[in-house]
Design a protein around this motif. Structure first.
Motif, PDB file in Angstrom:
ATOM      1  N   LEU A 286       2.497 -39.766 -50.658  1.00  4.67           N
ATOM      2  CA  LEU A 286       2.111 -38.198 -50.934  1.00  4.67           C
ATOM      3  C   LEU A 286       2.906 -37.708 -52.107  1.00  4.67           C
ATOM      4  N   LEU A 287       4.020 -38.232 -52.492  1.00  3.06           N
ATOM      5  CA  LEU A 287       4.879 -37.735 -54.003  1.00  3.06           C
ATOM      6  C   LEU A 287       4.088 -38.431 -54.994  1.00  3.06           C
ATOM      7  N   ALA A 288       3.403 -39.533 -54.722  1.00  2.00           N
ATOM      8  CA  ALA A 288       2.762 -40.069 -56.145  1.00  2.00           C
ATOM      9  C   ALA A 288       1.421 -39.466 -56.377  1.00  2.00           C
ATOM     10  N   LEU A 289       0.488 -38.807 -55.134  1.00  2.00           N
ATOM     11  CA  LEU A 289      -0.554 -38.226 -55.316  1.00  2.00           C
ATOM     12  C   LEU A 289      -0.571 -36.692 -55.754  1.00  2.00           C
ATOM     13  N   SER A 290       0.642 -36.100 -55.377  1.00  2.00           N
ATOM     14  CA  SER A 290       0.825 -34.724 -55.533  1.00  2.00           C
ATOM     15  C   SER A 290       1.997 -34.320 -56.828  1.00  2.00           C
ATOM     16  N   LEU A 291       3.062 -34.813 -56.878  1.00  2.00           N
ATOM     17  CA  LEU A 291       3.751 -34.490 -57.812  1.00  2.00           C
ATOM     18  C   LEU A 291       3.466 -34.646 -59.144  1.00  2.00           C
ATOM     19  N   PRO A 292       2.615 -35.754 -59.771  1.00  2.00           N
ATOM     20  CA  PRO A 292       2.345 -35.673 -61.135  1.00  2.00           C
ATOM     21  C   PRO A 292       1.196 -34.459 -61.465  1.00  2.00           C
ATOM     22  N   PHE A 293       0.536 -34.065 -60.474  1.00  2.00           N
ATOM     23  CA  PHE A 293      -0.455 -33.146 -60.646  1.00  2.00           C
ATOM     24  C   PHE A 293      -0.070 -31.580 -60.362  1.00  2.00           C
ATOM     25  N   ALA A 294       1.261 -31.443 -59.743  1.00  2.00           N
ATOM     26  CA  ALA A 294       1.620 -30.148 -59.237  1.00  2.00           C
ATOM     27  C   ALA A 294       1.886 -29.301 -60.401  1.00  2.00           C
ATOM     28  N   ALA A 295       1.611 -28.005 -60.434  1.00  2.00           N
ATOM     29  CA  ALA A 295       1.617 -27.126 -61.290  1.00  2.00           C
ATOM     30  C   ALA A 295       2.697 -26.103 -61.029  1.00  2.00           C
ATOM     31  N   ASP A 296       3.102 -26.350 -59.722  1.00  2.00           N
ATOM     32  CA  ASP A 296       4.306 -25.248 -59.165  1.00  2.00           C
ATOM     33  C   ASP A 296       4.914 -26.194 -58.095  1.00  2.00           C
ATOM     34  N   TYR A 297       6.215 -25.729 -57.727  1.00  2.00           N
ATOM     35  CA  TYR A 297       6.779 -26.341 -56.680  1.00  2.00           C
ATOM     36  C   TYR A 297       6.850 -25.849 -55.605  1.00  2.00           C
ATOM     37  N   VAL A 298       5.983 -24.726 -55.484  1.00  2.00           N
ATOM     38  CA  VAL A 298       5.422 -24.071 -53.904  1.00  2.00           C
ATOM     39  C   VAL A 298       4.121 -24.443 -53.994  1.00  2.00           C
ATOM     40  N   GLY A 299       3.897 -24.534 -52.543  1.00  2.00           N
ATOM     41  CA  GLY A 299       2.459 -24.892 -52.120  1.00  2.00           C
ATOM     42  C   GLY A 299       1.476 -23.938 -52.431  1.00  2.00           C
ATOM     43  N   ALA A 300       0.176 -24.242 -52.603  1.00  2.00           N
ATOM     44  CA  ALA A 300      -0.876 -23.132 -53.011  1.00  2.00           C
ATOM     45  C   ALA A 300      -1.118 -22.173 -51.918  1.00  2.00           C
ATOM     46  N   ASP A 301      -0.791 -22.578 -50.674  1.00  2.00           N
ATOM     47  CA  ASP A 301      -1.095 -21.562 -49.633  1.00  2.00           C
ATOM     48  C   ASP A 301      -0.299 -20.261 -49.781  1.00  2.00           C
ATOM     49  N   ASN A 302      -1.009 -19.174 -49.399  1.00  2.00           N
ATOM     50  CA  ASN A 302      -0.273 -18.035 -49.414  1.00  2.00           C
ATOM     51  C   ASN A 302       0.914 -18.153 -48.503  1.00  2.00           C
ATOM     52  N   ASP A 303       0.623 -18.628 -47.245  1.00  2.00           N
ATOM     53  CA  ASP A 303       1.953 -18.691 -46.447  1.00  2.00           C
ATOM     54  C   ASP A 303       3.121 -19.445 -46.820  1.00  2.00           C
ATOM     55  N   ASP A 304       3.026 -20.598 -47.881  1.00  2.00           N
ATOM     56  CA  ASP A 304       4.107 -21.227 -48.467  1.00  2.00           C
ATOM     57  C   ASP A 304       4.954 -20.099 -49.374  1.00  2.00           C
ATOM     58  N   ILE A 305       3.875 -19.333 -49.965  1.00  2.00           N
ATOM     59  CA  ILE A 305       4.667 -18.527 -50.964  1.00  2.00           C
ATOM     60  C   ILE A 305       5.471 -17.523 -50.316  1.00  2.00           C
ATOM     61  N   MET A 306       4.861 -16.979 -49.247  1.00  2.00           N
ATOM     62  CA  MET A 306       5.458 -15.982 -48.283  1.00  2.00           C
ATOM     63  C   MET A 306       6.801 -16.443 -47.596  1.00  2.00           C
ATOM     64  N   ARG A 307       6.423 -17.676 -47.044  1.00  2.00           N
ATOM     65  CA  ARG A 307       7.674 -18.251 -46.483  1.00  2.00           C
ATOM     66  C   ARG A 307       8.843 -18.291 -47.351  1.00  2.00           C
ATOM     67  N   LEU A 308       8.672 -18.626 -48.718  1.00  2.00           N
ATOM     68  CA  LEU A 308       9.759 -18.624 -49.503  1.00  2.00           C
ATOM     69  C   LEU A 308      10.478 -17.268 -49.941  1.00  2.00           C
ATOM     70  N   VAL A 309       9.599 -16.393 -49.835  1.00  2.00           N
ATOM     71  CA  VAL A 309      10.216 -14.872 -50.024  1.00  2.00           C
ATOM     72  C   VAL A 309      10.741 -14.524 -48.902  1.00  2.00           C
ATOM     73  N   VAL A 310      10.603 -14.855 -47.531  1.00  2.00           N
ATOM     74  CA  VAL A 310      11.149 -14.572 -46.511  1.00  2.00           C
ATOM     75  C   VAL A 310      12.606 -15.199 -46.330  1.00  2.00           C
ATOM     76  N   VAL A 311      12.636 -16.611 -46.823  1.00  2.00           N
ATOM     77  CA  VAL A 311      13.750 -17.171 -46.812  1.00  2.00           C
ATOM     78  C   VAL A 311      14.787 -16.896 -47.980  1.00  2.00           C
ATOM     79  N   ARG A 312      14.119 -16.391 -49.152  1.00  2.00           N
ATOM     80  CA  ARG A 312      15.026 -15.826 -49.990  1.00  2.00           C
ATOM     81  C   ARG A 312      15.630 -14.459 -49.582  1.00  2.00           C
ATOM     82  N   ASP A 313      14.983 -13.808 -48.806  1.00  2.00           N
ATOM     83  CA  ASP A 313      15.489 -12.498 -48.294  1.00  2.00           C
ATOM     84  C   ASP A 313      16.606 -12.790 -47.183  1.00  2.00           C
ATOM     85  N   LEU A 314      16.358 -13.751 -46.444  1.00  2.00           N
ATOM     86  CA  LEU A 314      17.512 -14.113 -45.491  1.00  2.00           C
ATOM     87  C   LEU A 314      18.743 -14.678 -46.283  1.00  2.00           C
ATOM     88  N   LEU A 315      18.502 -15.396 -47.205  1.00  2.00           N
ATOM     89  CA  LEU A 315      19.572 -15.852 -48.052  1.00  2.00           C
ATOM     90  C   LEU A 315      20.419 -14.641 -48.806  1.00  2.00           C
TER      91      LEU A 315
END
Length: 605
Positions: free
Chosen positions: A35-64
């Motif tokens: 998983l790490l070998a096939l994804s990290l070298p090609f990752a342009a961002d540390y958040v998943g490409a799905d909208n839900d991944d981005i929104m989850r981070l926003v929600v977690v930031r608000d909680l923090l």
């Protein structure tokens, strides 16, 4: 009546050959490394490409940042007042804790990157544990290894376990895998069934997507109790009590007191709480009090319990018998939901992209056939019936909505892994038998969803066109959702941004603005307003912009929704913007005129 075990004595695996810590570690390390070998070298961002991944981070930031644990409203999404999200705090909690921990040693964005890389790959372990244990209990050591290989390939190919994937679907897969393992306990121990009840309660609390599967789990436990009677008494009672207690704890731990009486069909609310605790409690009482009765007596007791639960559903949450998305405005169905792949039915997806049908349906259908064949031959009948029940429900969900495919594809590894192990054993016994060797190779390839994806991508049609397009399109300009595209918005005074729904989550992540639209069904008001802005002629669009207090407009030239809106209404605002016609009330933000994401200020009246 003595309990009918799912294994014959010759089938029963020995304890020392089982799902040991060493076996789990071996497959986990391989899967996580890949998983790490096939994804990290090609990752342009540390958040998943799905909208839900981005929104989850926003929600977690608000909680923090101090937002109440019980307040799941996203105040920067939608019309004034925000949008109450339907996600569970039970997923926010571990992610927030990881970020908080790493923030003691790193800067905030670095702490987020590390936490978001660790969380999804950690979930590989419980998935492999559940699938490995279930496969061992189903067919022994060789079946376990074959299933673990299939599951590892499934996890590596699925983007839900890549670094940055922090939506709840990976947790749901882990829960379903472990529930299957508990149900396949050959001794029907109360301990394992209690664990299954606990996991089922957590699945209900985390997301409504698994509710049909959990309903199937409850029915399986009830029917096994009906068959075995007193031998299944403690196990069925333990499952029912554990389910009821877990849902109760989750409800009071995550739902605000002011919302105790609300019934929602897309999250844990009074509806799911009341029905789950009632169902678990009724099963507990029925198993405890009537297990010694005859089969016909137990059948009558179970039928009575079923009638009570069915009547309760009709009284407490009748609306939840349907699809929550059925209440969407027709405009949203046309311009948003019809483009969401996971929400498509089998028929709709076949019309849209027939080459993709194999990856969603072939492994599950093949696994159902294998289960029926095993049952017909009298091989581990009860165990295969349990797996068959889960598969049929998951496959039925997939027929209605493709989102169920991840569950049917994962569960398919159990009977298919067992069948592959049998063919491998037969091939070793008859090395010169070409038919067995070809059957082994063919079944192995057909059991891997990724093989169907590759085959579909090689066929002429939309898949091939998309592949060619992806190879030919350069990355001269950042995508509309990239930080570089949205950064100019952050320099503008805090306001309200109108833009296509796929821009909503990135805008919330990179700026302090409120986004009018994001692809969430509870934000119907914001999404409809954005659609009317794009569909209306420039004069009417101005009225919608000012009515929603919009101060900025984000227009993505490559957004499919924007193209569909412009095509549907050639005289609308979006169509004009595609033609380069900018109304006087919009002022281009310098530096974005030639970008993929064109940004405009809404001039004051």
């Amino acid at each position: 009546m003595p309990a009918a075990l799912p294994f014959t004595q010759s089938d029963r695996p020995s304890h020392r050959q089982g799902m040991t810590l060493g076996v789990l570690a071996f497959y986990s390390v391989i899967a996580i490394t890949l998983l790490l070998a096939l994804s990290l070298p090609f990752a342009a961002d540390y958040v998943g490409a799905d909208n839900d991944d981005i929104m989850r981070l926003v929600v977690v930031r608000d909680l923090l940042s101090g937002q109440s644990w019980f307040d799941t409203t996203q105040y920067r999404l939608g019309l004034e007042g925000g949008t109450q999200m339907h996600w569970s705090r039970l997923i926010d909690l571990p992610i927030a804790n990881l970020i908080s921990f790493f923030s003691m040693f790193f800067e905030q964005h670095q702490a987020e990157a590390i936490a978001l890389a660790i969380w999804p790959v950690l979930l590989v372990v419980p998935v492999l544990f559940g699938m490995g244990l279930a496969a061992h209990r189903l067919g022994g050591t060789m079946a376990m290894h074959a299933t673990l290989v299939l599951t590892s390939i499934f996890l590596v190919a699925l983007n839900r376990f890549q670094p940055g994937s922090i939506d709840h679907h990976n947790v749901q897969l882990a829960l379903i895998a472990c529930i299957a393992a508990m149900l396949l306990d050959p001794k029907n121990r109360a301990r394992d069934q209690a664990v299954a009840g606990l996991l089922a309660g957590l699945a209900i609390a985390i997301g409504a997507e698994t509710t049909p599967l959990i309903g199937a789990v409850c029915l399986i436990v009830a029917l096994r109790w009906l068959r075995h009677g007193a031998a299944m008494r403690d196990a069925a009672a333990a499952f029912g009590l554990s389910l009821a207690l877990t849902v109760t704890l989750a409800f009071f731990a995550t739902v605000a007191p002011a919302q105790y009486s609300q019934v929602t069909c897309d999250s844990l609310s009074y509806g799911f709480y009341a029905l789950a605790t009632l169902g678990g409690g009724v099963l507990f009482l029925t198993a405890s009090l009537t297990s010694a009765w005859s089969f016909s007596g137990r059948l009558a007791a179970l039928a009575g319990a079923g009638l009570v639960i069915a009547a309760s559903v009709l009284v407490i949450a009748p609306a939840c018998l349907g699809n929550p998305l059925d209440t969407l405005d027709p405009l949203l169905v046309t311009f948003w939901l019809s483009g969401v792949t996971e929400a498509q039915s089998a028929i709709a997806q076949f019309k849209l992209e027939p080459a993709s049908i194999g990856i969603f349906y072939a492994p599950g259908l093949l696994a159902i056939v294998v289960c029926l064949w095993r049952i017909r031959r009298g091989q581990a009948v009860e165990a295969h019936a349990v797996v068959l029940g889960l598969l049929v429900v998951a496959f039925a969900i997939t027929i209605l909505q493709i989102r169920g495919a991840i569950f049917s594809n994962m569960l398919s590894a159990l009977p298919l892994g067992y069948a592959i192990a049998d063919l491998q054993r037969a091939s070793r016994a008859q090395p010169k038998n070409i038919r067995i060797a070809l059957a082994f190779i063919g079944l192995t390839l057909a059991s891997v969803p990724a093989c169907w994806a590759v085959a579909g991508a090689l066929l002429p049609g939309p898949s091939q066109d998309t592949l060619k397009s992806g190879l030919s399109n350069g990355q001269e300009r950042p995508s509309c959702s990239a930080a570089a595209s949205i950064t100019p918005l952050a320099a503008e005074p805090i306001g309200v941004v109108a833009g296509s729904s796929n821009l909503g989550a990135p805008i919330l992540r990179y700026t302090g603005h409120r986004a009018l639209a994001a692809p969430y069904h509870r934000n119907q008001g914001g999404m409809l307003t954005e659609l009317h802005i794009g569909l209306s002629n420039p004069q009417q669009a101005e009225a919608f912009l000012r009515g929603a207090q919009v101060t900025l407009l984000a227009f993505c030239e490559t957004d499919s929704q924007a193209h569909n809106i412009a095509k549907a209404e050639p005289g609308g605002l979006y169509a004009d913007l595609f033609k380069g016609k900018v109304p006087a009330y919009l002022e281009p933000i310098p530096g974005t005129e030639n970008a993929r994401l064109r940004l405009y200020r809404v001039r004051p009246e």
